[in-house]
Motif scaffolding. Structure first.
Motif, PDB file in Angstrom:
ATOM      1  N   VAL A  37       0.861  -1.180   0.000  1.00 41.03           N
ATOM      2  CA  VAL A  37       0.000   0.000   0.000  1.00 41.03           C
ATOM      3  C   VAL A  37       0.894   1.226   0.000  1.00 41.03           C
ATOM      4  N   THR A  38       0.567   2.198  -0.835  1.00 36.91           N
ATOM      5  CA  THR A  38       1.326   3.439  -0.869  1.00 36.91           C
ATOM      6  C   THR A  38       0.352   4.616  -0.867  1.00 36.91           C
ATOM      7  N   ARG A  39       0.688   5.627  -0.078  1.00 41.08           N
ATOM      8  CA  ARG A  39      -0.169   6.810   0.060  1.00 41.08           C
ATOM      9  C   ARG A  39       0.637   8.061  -0.258  1.00 41.08           C
ATOM     10  N   GLN A  40       0.002   8.980  -0.968  1.00 36.28           N
ATOM     11  CA  GLN A  40       0.597  10.286  -1.260  1.00 36.28           C
ATOM     12  C   GLN A  40      -0.046  11.284  -0.310  1.00 36.28           C
ATOM     13  N   LEU A  41       0.781  12.056   0.393  1.00 37.61           N
ATOM     14  CA  LEU A  41       0.278  13.034   1.349  1.00 37.61           C
ATOM     15  C   LEU A  41       0.639  14.444   0.905  1.00 37.61           C
ATOM     16  N   VAL A  46      -4.007  12.626   3.214  1.00 31.12           N
ATOM     17  CA  VAL A  46      -3.862  11.654   2.131  1.00 31.12           C
ATOM     18  C   VAL A  46      -4.640  12.144   0.915  1.00 31.12           C
ATOM     19  N   VAL A  47      -3.952  12.277  -0.230  1.00 33.85           N
ATOM     20  CA  VAL A  47      -4.606  12.716  -1.465  1.00 33.85           C
ATOM     21  C   VAL A  47      -4.704  11.584  -2.492  1.00 33.85           C
ATOM     22  N   ARG A  48      -3.979  10.483  -2.249  1.00 40.74           N
ATOM     23  CA  ARG A  48      -4.020   9.363  -3.190  1.00 40.74           C
ATOM     24  C   ARG A  48      -3.531   8.103  -2.478  1.00 40.74           C
ATOM     25  N   THR A  49      -4.204   6.989  -2.762  1.00 38.44           N
ATOM     26  CA  THR A  49      -3.789   5.687  -2.257  1.00 38.44           C
ATOM     27  C   THR A  49      -3.795   4.697  -3.409  1.00 38.44           C
ATOM     28  N   ASP A  50      -2.716   3.961  -3.551  1.00 34.82           N
ATOM     29  CA  ASP A  50      -2.634   2.869  -4.519  1.00 34.82           C
ATOM     30  C   ASP A  50      -2.217   1.624  -3.762  1.00 34.82           C
ATOM     31  N   SER A  51      -2.633   0.467  -4.258  1.00 31.89           N
ATOM     32  CA  SER A  51      -2.255  -0.758  -3.566  1.00 31.89           C
ATOM     33  C   SER A  51      -2.202  -1.939  -4.514  1.00 31.89           C
ATOM     34  N   ALA A  52      -1.462  -2.918  -4.075  1.00 31.92           N
ATOM     35  CA  ALA A  52      -1.457  -4.240  -4.695  1.00 31.92           C
ATOM     36  C   ALA A  52      -2.014  -5.153  -3.615  1.00 31.92           C
ATOM     37  N   GLU A  53      -3.291  -5.449  -3.685  1.00 31.48           N
ATOM     38  CA  GLU A  53      -3.937  -6.266  -2.655  1.00 31.48           C
ATOM     39  C   GLU A  53      -3.481  -7.716  -2.734  1.00 31.48           C
ATOM     40  N   VAL A  54      -3.119  -8.153  -3.907  1.00 26.99           N
ATOM     41  CA  VAL A  54      -2.565  -9.487  -4.109  1.00 26.99           C
ATOM     42  C   VAL A  54      -1.309  -9.305  -4.940  1.00 26.99           C
ATOM     43  N   TYR A  55      -0.173  -9.670  -4.383  1.00 23.42           N
ATOM     44  CA  TYR A  55       1.098  -9.473  -5.060  1.00 23.42           C
ATOM     45  C   TYR A  55       1.733 -10.837  -5.309  1.00 23.42           C
ATOM     46  N   GLU A  83       3.796   0.836   2.689  1.00 26.08           N
ATOM     47  CA  GLU A  83       3.693  -0.333   3.566  1.00 26.08           C
ATOM     48  C   GLU A  83       3.828  -1.586   2.723  1.00 26.08           C
ATOM     49  N   CYS A  84       4.703  -2.486   3.151  1.00 31.07           N
ATOM     50  CA  CYS A  84       4.875  -3.775   2.479  1.00 31.07           C
ATOM     51  C   CYS A  84       4.589  -4.885   3.477  1.00 31.07           C
ATOM     52  N   TYR A  85       3.841  -5.865   3.035  1.00 25.39           N
ATOM     53  CA  TYR A  85       3.466  -7.007   3.867  1.00 25.39           C
ATOM     54  C   TYR A  85       4.095  -8.261   3.268  1.00 25.39           C
ATOM     55  N   TYR A  86       4.646  -9.103   4.146  1.00 27.42           N
ATOM     56  CA  TYR A  86       5.380 -10.282   3.708  1.00 27.42           C
ATOM     57  C   TYR A  86       4.845 -11.531   4.386  1.00 27.42           C
ATOM     58  N   HIS A  87       4.815 -12.615   3.625  1.00 27.91           N
ATOM     59  CA  HIS A  87       4.433 -13.910   4.167  1.00 27.91           C
ATOM     60  C   HIS A  87       5.715 -14.580   4.648  1.00 27.91           C
ATOM     61  N   THR A  88       5.936 -14.534   5.961  1.00 29.37           N
ATOM     62  CA  THR A  88       7.199 -15.022   6.510  1.00 29.37           C
ATOM     63  C   THR A  88       7.027 -16.315   7.296  1.00 29.37           C
ATOM     64  N   GLY A  89       5.843 -16.850   7.343  1.00 30.15           N
ATOM     65  CA  GLY A  89       5.592 -18.054   8.134  1.00 30.15           C
ATOM     66  C   GLY A  89       5.729 -19.336   7.334  1.00 30.15           C
ATOM     67  N   GLU A  90       5.206 -20.401   7.893  1.00 36.25           N
ATOM     68  CA  GLU A  90       5.131 -21.720   7.251  1.00 36.25           C
ATOM     69  C   GLU A  90       6.476 -22.207   6.729  1.00 36.25           C
TER      70      GLU A  90
END
Length: 137
Positions: A37-41, A46-55, A83-90
């Motif tokens: 998720v990335t936000r422009q302030l 916040v004036v803009r939000t873009d995201s990759a919900e599934v990467y 913000e970056c989210y990572y699958h670090t389990g399993e």
């Protein structure tokens, strides 16, 4: 799951023009990246939000969100939160930032015009986190 967030402030203060036009955005993580998720302030709002919900790194190594559309403007003084989210389990083992394909990254590339002289070579990304550790199972 692990999350890494950072803010880019002050980079656009160096613009020689009041605003630039973004024509492409490329969100980039490596194999353990799951969501970004990335936000422009502007003035703290916040004036803009873009995201990759599934990467999925295996698809192309990055993502240009459909929300980029015909582009948008970045004004002198704007800042960004990423913000970056990572699958670090399993059993995925230890995860650190770095330049290797087995390491992780959190980069929001903006392609814009006109070209502006910027310090930091125009970058505000996390390639290395001084050995920052994202997780291990």
């Amino acid at each position: 799951w692990s999350k890494h967030a950072f803010e880019c402030q002050g980079l656009t203060d160096e613009f020689a023009v009041p605003e630039v036009r973004v024509y492409m955005r490329f969100l980039h993580m490596h194999a353990k990246g799951e969501r970004m998720v990335t936000r422009q302030l502007r003035g703290g709002a916040v004036v803009r939000t873009d995201s990759a919900e599934v990467y999925d790194f295996d698809q192309s190594g990055g993502l240009d969100p459909l929300s980029t559309g015909a582009g948008w403007t970045v004004r002198k003084g704007d800042s960004f939160e990423v913000e970056c989210y990572y699958h670090t389990g399993e059993g995925r083992g230890r995860t650190e930032f770095g330049l290797g394909s087995d390491d992780e990254m959190c980069i929001d590339y903006l392609f814009y015009y006109p070209r502006q002289p910027l310090d930091m070579q125009g970058s505000c990304a996390v390639l290395f986190g001084d050995g920052e550790y994202l997780g291990e199972t």
